[in-house]
Design a protein around this motif. Structure first.
Motif, mmCIF file in Angstrom:
data_model
loop_
_atom_site.group_PDB
_atom_site.id
_atom_site.type_symbol
_atom_site.label_atom_id
_atom_site.label_comp_id
_atom_site.label_asym_id
_atom_site.label_seq_id
_atom_site.Cartn_x
_atom_site.Cartn_y
_atom_site.Cartn_z
ATOM 1 N N ILE A 170 0.964 -1.182 -0.050
ATOM 2 C CA ILE A 170 0.116 -0.038 -0.100
ATOM 3 C C ILE A 170 0.790 1.286 0.059
ATOM 4 O O ILE A 170 0.521 2.470 -0.523
ATOM 5 C CB ILE A 170 -0.955 -0.165 1.289
ATOM 6 C CG1 ILE A 170 -1.945 -1.206 0.941
ATOM 7 C CG2 ILE A 170 -1.513 1.266 1.468
ATOM 8 C CD1 ILE A 170 -2.847 -1.563 2.209
ATOM 9 N N ILE A 171 2.023 1.242 0.748
ATOM 10 C CA ILE A 171 2.854 2.391 0.722
ATOM 11 C C ILE A 171 3.646 2.468 -0.467
ATOM 12 O O ILE A 171 4.633 3.312 -0.569
ATOM 13 C CB ILE A 171 3.558 2.501 1.824
ATOM 14 C CG1 ILE A 171 4.799 1.197 2.138
ATOM 15 C CG2 ILE A 171 3.001 2.718 3.166
ATOM 16 C CD1 ILE A 171 5.685 1.642 3.162
ATOM 17 N N GLY A 172 3.516 1.563 -1.596
ATOM 18 C CA GLY A 172 4.103 1.926 -2.917
ATOM 19 C C GLY A 172 5.347 0.810 -3.041
ATOM 20 O O GLY A 172 5.925 1.190 -4.168
ATOM 21 N N ILE A 173 5.583 -0.197 -2.359
ATOM 22 C CA ILE A 173 6.670 -1.095 -2.737
ATOM 23 C C ILE A 173 5.995 -2.293 -3.603
ATOM 24 O O ILE A 173 4.918 -2.675 -3.186
ATOM 25 C CB ILE A 173 7.093 -1.822 -1.307
ATOM 26 C CG1 ILE A 173 7.808 -0.670 -0.665
ATOM 27 C CG2 ILE A 173 7.962 -2.703 -1.887
ATOM 28 C CD1 ILE A 173 8.356 -0.967 0.552
ATOM 29 N N ARG A 174 6.672 -2.497 -4.526
ATOM 30 C CA ARG A 174 6.278 -3.628 -5.684
ATOM 31 C C ARG A 174 6.840 -4.816 -4.867
ATOM 32 O O ARG A 174 7.895 -5.493 -4.948
ATOM 33 C CB ARG A 174 6.634 -3.391 -7.027
ATOM 34 C CG ARG A 174 5.909 -2.217 -7.655
ATOM 35 C CD ARG A 174 6.571 -2.103 -8.825
ATOM 36 N NE ARG A 174 7.868 -1.580 -8.692
ATOM 37 C CZ ARG A 174 8.979 -1.514 -9.624
ATOM 38 N NH1 ARG A 174 8.672 -2.084 -10.914
ATOM 39 N NH2 ARG A 174 10.307 -0.938 -9.427
ATOM 40 N N PRO A 175 5.699 -5.740 -4.686
ATOM 41 C CA PRO A 175 5.992 -7.232 -4.198
ATOM 42 C C PRO A 175 6.773 -7.936 -5.136
ATOM 43 O O PRO A 175 7.751 -8.603 -4.690
ATOM 44 C CB PRO A 175 4.838 -7.582 -3.713
ATOM 45 C CG PRO A 175 3.615 -6.520 -3.806
ATOM 46 C CD PRO A 175 4.338 -5.495 -4.579
ATOM 47 N N LEU A 176 6.345 -7.722 -6.368
ATOM 48 C CA LEU A 176 6.937 -8.613 -7.343
ATOM 49 C C LEU A 176 8.433 -8.297 -7.522
ATOM 50 O O LEU A 176 9.355 -9.216 -7.319
ATOM 51 C CB LEU A 176 6.420 -8.301 -8.724
ATOM 52 C CG LEU A 176 7.171 -8.764 -10.082
ATOM 53 C CD1 LEU A 176 6.550 -10.343 -10.044
ATOM 54 C CD2 LEU A 176 6.897 -8.137 -11.069
ATOM 55 N N TYR A 177 8.886 -7.057 -7.426
ATOM 56 C CA TYR A 177 10.185 -6.657 -7.453
ATOM 57 C C TYR A 177 10.895 -7.028 -6.260
ATOM 58 O O TYR A 177 11.796 -7.852 -6.417
ATOM 59 C CB TYR A 177 10.338 -5.128 -7.865
ATOM 60 C CG TYR A 177 11.752 -4.456 -7.849
ATOM 61 C CD1 TYR A 177 12.570 -4.759 -9.005
ATOM 62 C CD2 TYR A 177 12.163 -3.864 -6.695
ATOM 63 C CE1 TYR A 177 13.868 -4.252 -8.821
ATOM 64 C CE2 TYR A 177 13.551 -3.305 -6.597
ATOM 65 C CZ TYR A 177 14.277 -3.518 -7.733
ATOM 66 O OH TYR A 177 15.513 -2.878 -7.817
ATOM 67 N N ALA A 178 10.427 -6.698 -5.237
ATOM 68 C CA ALA A 178 11.339 -7.010 -4.043
ATOM 69 C C ALA A 178 11.416 -8.418 -3.705
ATOM 70 O O ALA A 178 12.605 -9.101 -3.626
ATOM 71 C CB ALA A 178 10.423 -6.401 -2.586
ATOM 72 N N LYS A 179 10.305 -9.113 -3.674
ATOM 73 C CA LYS A 179 10.276 -10.704 -3.516
ATOM 74 C C LYS A 179 11.344 -11.502 -4.613
ATOM 75 O O LYS A 179 12.358 -12.259 -4.075
ATOM 76 C CB LYS A 179 9.122 -11.450 -3.577
ATOM 77 C CG LYS A 179 8.510 -11.170 -2.178
ATOM 78 C CD LYS A 179 6.813 -11.786 -2.384
ATOM 79 C CE LYS A 179 6.001 -11.558 -1.222
ATOM 80 N NZ LYS A 179 4.758 -12.048 -1.399
ATOM 81 N N LEU A 180 11.243 -10.977 -5.933
ATOM 82 C CA LEU A 180 11.909 -11.530 -6.809
ATOM 83 C C LEU A 180 13.591 -11.065 -6.780
ATOM 84 O O LEU A 180 14.581 -12.045 -7.001
ATOM 85 C CB LEU A 180 11.655 -11.446 -8.269
ATOM 86 C CG LEU A 180 10.269 -11.990 -8.265
ATOM 87 C CD1 LEU A 180 9.762 -12.042 -10.059
ATOM 88 C CD2 LEU A 180 10.490 -13.723 -7.924
ATOM 89 N N THR A 181 13.879 -9.797 -6.397
ATOM 90 C CA THR A 181 15.299 -9.660 -5.959
ATOM 91 C C THR A 181 15.655 -10.414 -4.855
ATOM 92 O O THR A 181 16.854 -10.745 -5.058
ATOM 93 C CB THR A 181 15.496 -8.000 -5.890
ATOM 94 O OG1 THR A 181 14.385 -7.889 -4.984
ATOM 95 C CG2 THR A 181 15.322 -7.327 -6.980
#
Lengths: 362, 309
Positions: free
Chosen positions: A228-239
């Motif tokens: 919700i605060i704008g972190i993309r889970p896709l990007y964060a988790k896959l990195t």
């Protein structure tokens, strides 16, 4: 008295964001690195104390460094990003076998590049098996990573291409040639491992302090709020999956090439995955320092338990020792989860707090 | 190869083997339903129950007891061991961890796994111990329909019957008894159950005891099939995809998941195995579970996962 930051003023942003903000920490780390890089080989050449024997390099220092590296990799995923993984052994295997195949099929490639490429392949596989983490989490994800473990156990055992059609399925590492020099002695191998571990540990430490590291921690603490605060889970988790698998893959290649020399798929089975997970839990979830502490503890515990009865003059069978190791490890895990969920790293932090106040505890 | 009789033989063998996975998976489901703990230690509990059973049975038979009496005695002893284990786990591991998040509890059961494995083998030995409680000979069914008939192992049939009884018994226990109702209340909400006066530590002890007894039943079947040995603990890992497919909170799900996994892996081994090199039984269930997770994360029978901030 000695460990105190009084009078150390930060006058620039760079100083404020430094990796070791306190001068005493800088000096301590510098001394430790100096001892590890120069002191230990010197002592080995002079044959002083335990460093005169090959045993301490082959059975203690090299495995410790490599497993600590793998634990750092796993800690990025489990401790920083909160994605539990039971498949670390599989990613080590991917790193080891891809590095082996790169070295075998493209002999012109320098070995350092092969090992790093092994890590790269592990990173790609990590991303692939990380995709389910976008939909599932927690226990479900643990099962998904177990799928990786079983699949790669089978793949390297049954698909003969990976092992170059050796009849027994066990493969030998290529000769360790770095910059035109073949590394034979344990001391040289130790220095090679140490260089890899130092560079990658610093890299990991800096990554966890960077933007992507903060994103991982936000995802770990509460994924929906982070989104919700704008972190993309896709990007964060896959990195997190990619970097963690890269480090674990490099550790796997080092484990195979430098420590084992010749190995079978069994070297990376599910027991290895659990061993790494325990290092991370006992050492401290979300701490680079803790990965080293946990690796040291898990590695030394069986050796100690093996030596202790001998020292006391008791005769204990190998089986009993392995059962005792398993009981003690299990008990410690439960104990630490109950009493100190942040592991040895937190205890180390407490020691530092106490040292700041010592000898006037107010 | 691809005849109908052969297909039915592979399918029935797979389905019955799947029931045996379900026996292990049931223990997981029970504990997850009642305490929200994903009990990784179920496999090691099967090992412990099996070792306690077979060692005390051997001991009693060696002391010239009649076999039937010895079996009853050994079952009683093994039940006591499981009760003690349940008490220890509740008192020393899970009790202090009340209200922690699921991942911490899961990791603590991994710790418990190692303690139980070590202690069980330390106390009862670590060899392979044969166990003979059920007939294990083969049995040819439907001989009039297919040439040579369909080969069925009697043990697998026994396993199926036992699983059916177990599920019926558990359903009655959950739906009709006072303790069962308390269990369901605890599963819904720990704090709310406590506030209406349900003793939560007693309930958890009961749950772990029931899971231990289910482990004992699984141990009798698996012990007869493979002999009681350390590799039984790997069953726990085999039961994980069963759970994922069936759904973590559903008793019928555990059975159906077991059937799907058992039939799926035997059929894949028989028809897909020759194409890509055998041994795919080893990971097929996990990949199947992965596919189910991507489509339906809560499993076939699981309750829908709702997330709130």
């Amino acid at each position: 008295m000695f460990y105190r930051e009084n009078g150390q003023y930060k006058t620039s942003y760079a100083a404020d964001a430094a990796i070791f903000p306190i001068r005493q920490d800088k000096i301590a780390i510098g001394l430790l690195l100096l001892f590890a890089f120069a002191g230990v080989p010197l002592l080995a050449i002079m044959g002083v104390g335990p460093f005169g024997h090959d045993y301490i390099f082959k059975a203690l220092l090299i495995p410790f460094l490599i497993l600590a590296l793998a634990a750092i990799g796993l800690n990025i995923l489990v401790g920083y990003c909160g994605q539990i993984s039971l498949g670390a052994g599989a990613f080590m295997a991917v790193g080891a076998y891809s590095a082996y195949n790169f070295a075998l099929r493209i002999p012109e490639l320098p070995l350092v590049i092969s090992i790093l490429l092994g890590g790269g392949v592990a990173a790609l596989v990590g991303i692939l098996f990380g995709i389910p983490s976008l939909r599932i989490k927690g226990l479900y994800l643990a099962v998904a990573t177990l799928a990786a473990q079983f699949f790669f156990d089978w793949l390297f055992l049954r698909v003969k291409w990976f092992t170059n059609y050796t009849p027994s399925g066990s493969v030998n590492s290529p000769s360790l040639e770095f910059f035109g020099r073949v590394l034979d002695s344990p001391t040289e191998r130790y220095l090679l491992t140490l260089s890899f571990v130092t560079v990658l540990a610093l890299l990991a430490k800096n990554l966890t302090r960077s933007m992507v590291g903060r994103q991982w921690m936000a995802i770990r603490d509460m994924d929906i709020a982070a989104e919700i605060i704008g972190i993309r889970p896709l990007y964060a988790k896959l990195t997190a999956f990619a970097i963690s698998s890269f480090i674990i893959g490099v550790a796997g290649a080092l484990w195979a090439f430098v420590h084992l020399g010749s190995w079978e798929p069994l070297a990376f089975n599910i027991d290895r995955s659990f061993q790494l997970l325990f290092m991370v839990i006992i050492g401290g979830l979300g701490s680079i320092m803790g990965s080293f502490l946990g690796a040291a503890f898990i590695l030394i515990l069986p050796i100690m338990l093996d030596q202790l009865p001998h020292a006391l003059g008791l005769h204990v069978s190998v089986e009993t020792v392995s059962h005792l190791v398993s009981i003690i490890t299990g008990t410690l895990i439960c104990y630490l989860l109950i009493v100190e969920p942040h592991g040895f790293a937190r205890l180390w932090g407490l020691v530092k707090e106490k040292m700041r106040l010592w000898p006037y505890p107010y | 190869m691809a005849s109908l009789g052969n297909f039915i033989e592979v399918l029935s063998g797979g389905l019955l083997a799947g029931v045996l996975y379900s026996l292990v998976a049931l223990g997981f489901v029970l504990i997850f339903k009642a305490s929200g703990v994903f009990n990784f230690a179920q496999g090691s509990m099967v090992l412990l129950a099996g070792l306690a059973l077979v060692r005390s049975l051997d001991f009693l038979v060696a002391h010239s007891m009649p076999f039937a009496v010895a079996v009853v005695g050994a079952l009683l002893f093994a039940s006591l061991v499981m009760a003690f284990t349940a008490w220890v786990i509740e008192r020393f591991v899970l009790g202090p961890l009340v209200n922690q998040d699921g991942l911490t509890l899961f990791m603590s059961t991994i710790g418990a796994t190692f303690i139980i494995e070590g202690a069980a083998q330390l106390a009862f030995g670590s060899d392979v111990y044969p166990l003979k409680l059920y007939p294990t000979d083969a049995w040819f069914a439907l001989q009039s329909l297919f040439p040579g008939g369909v080969l069925v192992n009697k043990l697998d049939v026994w396993g199926g019957l036992i699983a059916a009884f177990l599920v019926a018994g558990l359903a009655i226990f959950f739906q009709r008894t006072k303790t069962g109702r308390a269990l369901r209340a605890v599963a819904d909400d720990h704090a709310a159950a406590q506030s209406v006066g349900i003793p939560i530590s007693w309930i958890w002890f009961v749950v772990w005891l029931v899971a231990g007894l289910v482990a004992l039943v699984a141990a009798t079947v698996w012990g007869t099939k493979l002999g009681v040995q350390f590799s039984i603990t790997f069953l726990a890992l085999k039961a994980l995809p069963v759970l994922i497919i069936g759904g973590l909170t559903s008793v019928p799900g555990a059975i159906v998941g077991g059937l799907i996994v058992g039939a799926g892996e035997k059929l894949a081994e028989a028809y897909l195995g020759p194409l890509i090199g055998g041994g795919i039984e080893y990971w097929f269930a996990f990949v199947l579970a992965l596919a189910v997770l991507l489509v339906r994360p809560q499993g076939v029978f699981g309750e829908r996962i709702i997330e709130r901030i």
